[in-house]
Every structure is written in C-alpha cells, then in structure tokens.
Design an enzyme around this catalytic site. Structure first.
Site, short mmCIF file in Angstrom:
data_model
loop_
_atom_site.label_atom_id
_atom_site.label_comp_id
_atom_site.label_asym_id
_atom_site.label_seq_id
_atom_site.Cartn_x
_atom_site.Cartn_y
_atom_site.Cartn_z
N THR A 185 -12.89 51.07 29.42
CA THR A 185 -12.90 51.04 30.88
C THR A 185 -11.49 51.33 31.41
O THR A 185 -10.49 50.98 30.77
CB THR A 185 -13.43 49.70 31.43
OG1 THR A 185 -12.50 48.66 31.10
CG2 THR A 185 -14.82 49.37 30.89
N GLY A 186 -11.45 51.99 32.56
CA GLY A 186 -10.14 52.34 33.13
C GLY A 186 -9.36 53.26 32.22
O GLY A 186 -8.16 53.06 32.01
N SER A 187 -10.04 54.29 31.67
CA SER A 187 -9.38 55.12 30.65
C SER A 187 -8.95 56.48 31.18
O SER A 187 -8.69 57.39 30.40
CB SER A 187 -10.29 55.30 29.44
OG SER A 187 -11.59 55.65 29.83
N THR A 188 -8.85 56.60 32.50
CA THR A 188 -8.38 57.89 33.05
C THR A 188 -6.87 57.89 33.25
O THR A 188 -6.27 58.91 33.55
CB THR A 188 -9.09 58.20 34.38
OG1 THR A 188 -8.97 57.06 35.23
CG2 THR A 188 -10.56 58.52 34.15
N GLY A 234 -2.95 55.29 32.47
CA GLY A 234 -2.32 54.07 31.96
C GLY A 234 -2.69 53.72 30.53
O GLY A 234 -2.92 54.59 29.68
N ILE A 235 -2.73 52.41 30.27
CA ILE A 235 -2.98 51.90 28.92
C ILE A 235 -4.35 52.35 28.40
O ILE A 235 -4.51 52.72 27.24
CB ILE A 235 -2.86 50.36 28.93
CG1 ILE A 235 -1.40 49.95 29.22
CG2 ILE A 235 -3.34 49.75 27.61
CD1 ILE A 235 -1.19 48.46 29.48
N GLY A 236 -5.35 52.31 29.28
CA GLY A 236 -6.71 52.71 28.88
C GLY A 236 -6.75 54.16 28.41
O GLY A 236 -7.43 54.49 27.43
N SER A 252 -3.17 39.85 29.29
CA SER A 252 -1.85 39.98 29.91
C SER A 252 -0.97 38.80 29.46
O SER A 252 -1.48 37.71 29.20
CB SER A 252 -1.98 39.94 31.43
OG SER A 252 -0.71 39.77 32.02
N TYR A 301 -4.91 36.43 39.31
CA TYR A 301 -4.99 37.43 38.22
C TYR A 301 -4.78 36.73 36.87
O TYR A 301 -5.54 36.95 35.92
CB TYR A 301 -3.91 38.48 38.47
CG TYR A 301 -3.62 39.44 37.34
CD1 TYR A 301 -4.47 40.50 37.06
CD2 TYR A 301 -2.47 39.29 36.55
CE1 TYR A 301 -4.18 41.40 36.04
CE2 TYR A 301 -2.18 40.17 35.53
CZ TYR A 301 -3.03 41.23 35.28
OH TYR A 301 -2.75 42.11 34.26
N1 LIG Z 1 0.83 47.68 33.23
C1 LIG Z 1 1.24 46.50 32.79
O1 LIG Z 1 2.44 46.18 32.76
C2 LIG Z 1 0.25 45.48 32.31
C3 LIG Z 1 0.74 44.23 31.91
C4 LIG Z 1 -0.16 43.28 31.45
C5 LIG Z 1 -1.49 43.57 31.40
N2 LIG Z 1 -1.94 44.80 31.81
C6 LIG Z 1 -3.37 45.06 31.73
O2 LIG Z 1 -3.60 46.28 31.07
C7 LIG Z 1 -4.77 46.91 31.60
C8 LIG Z 1 -4.43 48.33 32.02
O3 LIG Z 1 -3.37 48.28 32.94
P1 LIG Z 1 -2.68 49.63 33.48
O4 LIG Z 1 -1.37 49.20 34.05
O5 LIG Z 1 -2.75 50.67 32.44
O6 LIG Z 1 -3.68 50.01 34.67
P2 LIG Z 1 -3.60 51.16 35.76
O7 LIG Z 1 -2.59 52.20 35.38
O8 LIG Z 1 -3.46 50.44 37.06
O9 LIG Z 1 -5.05 51.83 35.63
C9 LIG Z 1 -6.15 51.07 35.94
C10 LIG Z 1 -7.41 51.75 35.46
O10 LIG Z 1 -8.49 50.83 35.74
C11 LIG Z 1 -9.43 51.48 36.60
N3 LIG Z 1 -9.99 50.53 37.55
C12 LIG Z 1 -9.30 49.74 38.43
N4 LIG Z 1 -10.17 49.04 39.19
C13 LIG Z 1 -11.42 49.37 38.76
C14 LIG Z 1 -12.72 49.00 39.15
N5 LIG Z 1 -12.96 48.15 40.16
N6 LIG Z 1 -13.78 49.58 38.52
C15 LIG Z 1 -13.57 50.48 37.55
N7 LIG Z 1 -12.36 50.87 37.11
C16 LIG Z 1 -11.30 50.33 37.73
C17 LIG Z 1 -8.64 52.57 37.32
O11 LIG Z 1 -9.53 53.56 37.80
P3 LIG Z 1 -9.13 54.48 39.08
O12 LIG Z 1 -8.22 55.53 38.54
O13 LIG Z 1 -10.45 54.98 39.57
O14 LIG Z 1 -8.45 53.56 40.06
C18 LIG Z 1 -7.71 53.05 36.21
O15 LIG Z 1 -8.38 53.96 35.35
C19 LIG Z 1 -5.21 45.99 32.75
O16 LIG Z 1 -6.22 45.13 32.31
C20 LIG Z 1 -3.98 45.20 33.10
O17 LIG Z 1 -4.30 43.95 33.67
C21 LIG Z 1 -1.10 45.75 32.26
#
Ligand SMILES: NC(=O)c1ccc[n+]([C@@H]2O[C@H](COP(=O)([O-])OP(=O)(O)OC[C@H]3O[C@@H](n4cnc5c(N)ncnc54)[C@H](OP(=O)(O)O)[C@@H]3O)[C@@H](O)[C@H]2O)c1
Length: 234
Positions: free
Chosen positions: A16-19, A21-23, A125, A138
């Site tokens: 999920t969320g694989s378009t 960032g981390i996903g 997280s 969160y």
């Molecule tokens: N980045 C960090 O420093 C960090 C730190 C700790 C934990 N994390 C965790 O790591 C994971 C990925 O984080 P990231 O920073 O890579 O995220 P990100 O860059 O913000 O990307 C989020 C992804 O999730 C999708 N998404 C968000 N809301 C959604 C919804 N309601 N339904 C379906 N898809 C949804 C987004 O889709 P759209 O493109 O359509 O919006 C996007 O593909 C998260 O669980 C986050 O809590 C991240």
C-alpha cells in the site's frame, strides 16, 4: 543457496502507498526479486473508506490477484497538539493507519492459510517508542499496529505465515522533505540521530525483502527498526 531464498518469483505482493516514498522503494525491490507487485495509492483505493477496501479486495479476488505478501505501508499523520486534535482527524488516522491494516490482514489470511505461506508486514514508526509531541495520535495508531503484529504472530506462526513490523526513523520522503531542508530544523534532526544522517527510501528495501522472502521464514512477531540508532538509549 542463500541467494535463492530471497527470490520472490511467483509471488504476488500488495504494497500500500507504493507510488512514492518508502512503499515505492519496497515495491521496486520486490519487483527486482521477481514478484508481481500491485501498486497502490489513494486513487486505487482510499484506505480512509472501509467500503472501498472491501471493494478493492473483492476485485483482487475476482482477478485471482490476492496477495501472498502484504505490506501495509500507507499512512497519514497530522501535526497538532493533542489538546486541540480534531476528533474527526483522529478517527481518520485510526482508520487509515490501523483499521485498514486489520481489515487487509483479515482479507489476506484465508488464502495464506490455505497455501501455508504468507507474509504480513506493517510499516510502523520510531514514534512507537518516541512519540513526537504533536503527533501523539499518529504514534498511538502505530503502537496499535505493532501490538496487533505481536498478537497475531503467535497465533499463525505454525501456519507458514509470518507477521512483522518494519519501523522507520527519519526518511527523506515527501512528508519530510520541507522540514529536512529547513536550515535550522534539518541539522537539529540529523544531530539527534546517532548516524548523523537521515535515511533514503531504498534504506527500507533490504529489510522488507528479508521479511517478505523465505530468507526471513523464522522471523515473526518482530519489530525491525531502520532508524540509524535513533531509538538507542543514551
Ligand atoms: N518518512 C518518514 O520519515 C517515516 C518515518 C517513520 C515512519 N514512516 C512510515 O513509513 C510509511 C511510508 O512513509 P512515506 O514517508 O514513504 O510516505 P509518503 O511519501 O507520504 O507516501 C505515502 C503513500 O501512502 C499513500 N496514501 C496516503 N494516504 C492514503 C490513503 N488514505 N489511502 C491510500 N493510500 C494512501 C500515498 O498515496 P497518494 O500518492 O495517493 O497520496 C503514498 O503513495 C508510512 O507508514 C509512515 O508512517 C515514515
């Protein structure tokens, strides 16, 4: 051969969320190792909408694309002091970050149980251990998810299904880019990390591949931190 144990050929993975960032980095790694990866974002299925989740899984079932590997990676977060946190926003965070994960686990489990092989992975997280003062909601959703992993892990450990939590620290993704580029806040954040650097999305891919493949078959109910030492005491 150890190398072969990382091979995901023949497996279907939903990340999920694989378009972005981390996903995206996890999805790219799974593809590199042979999996068919279902790319997901809000347009494919908004996890804030419980009916949309079931409709999405109904579609996957009809297309014989139910996942062998699920990575519940998408999440939302609002930075608001807990005293003022709007209840509607809190419910939405709980829905996207926790209830959606539970429902996806429920939908994935029957196939995994029947074939005696499955991988359930959540992305948590460091907030599970170190709640940011303005992201307490969160942090609570992530702790709920981590607890679910431990609760389920024991119950399905003998069925060939592992369930684990990947717990990132500070990653340079869209949600953090602006903060990390700030000339005052950015260096303060990296100074607090023992490695004195933030992570890039690809830094989560190796651990995800380990948990998703046969190489990680004996790891279950675990939290693997990818945080440059941020959660270490001292
Ligand atoms: N980045 C960090 O420093 C960090 C730190 C700790 C934990 N994390 C965790 O790591 C994971 C990925 O984080 P990231 O920073 O890579 O995220 P990100 O860059 O913000 O990307 C989020 C992804 O999730 C999708 N998404 C968000 N809301 C959604 C919804 N309601 N339904 C379906 N898809 C949804 C987004 O889709 P759209 O493109 O359509 O919006 C996007 O593909 C998260 O669980 C986050 O809590 C991240």
């Amino acid at each position: 051969m150890l190398k072969e144990k990382f091979d995901l050929t023949g497996k279907t993975a939903l990340v999920t969320g694989s378009t972005r960032g981390i996903g995206k980095a996890i999805g790219d790694a799974f593809e590199e190792y042979g999996a068919k990866v279902i790319r997901h974002n809000t347009k494919v299925c908004d996890l804030a909408d419980p009916a949309a989740i079931d409709a999405f899984f109904d579609r996957l079932e009809a297309e014989s694309s139910m996942p062998d590997i699920l990575v519940a990676n998408a999440s939302i977060q609002a930075k608001v002091p807990w005293t003022e946190f709007p209840m509607d926003e809190a419910r939405k965070e709980m829905q996207v970050n926790f209830f959606a994960t539970l429902r996806m686990f429920q939908r994935c489990y029957p196939k995994m149980k029947a074939q005696k092989w499955g991988r359930l992975i959540v992305v948590g997280s460091v907030n599970e251990l170190r709640p940011h003062p303005d992201m307490c909601v969160y942090a609570a959703t992530k702790s709920a998810q981590e607890n679910l992993v431990r609760g389920i892990g024991r119950q399905i450990a003998s069925e060939g299904i592992t369930v684990n939590n990947l717990s990132p620290g500070v990653f340079n993704t869209d949600r953090n880019r602006e903060c990390l580029a700030d000339p005052v806040y950015g260096p303060r954040v990296t100074a607090a990390i023992p490695m004195h650097d933030y992570a890039m999305p690809e830094d989560a891919a190796g651990a995800a591949l380990l948990l998703a493949s046969d190489a990680g078959r004996y790891i279950t109910g675990a939290t693997i931190r990818i945080d440059g030492g941020l959660c270490l005491p001292g």
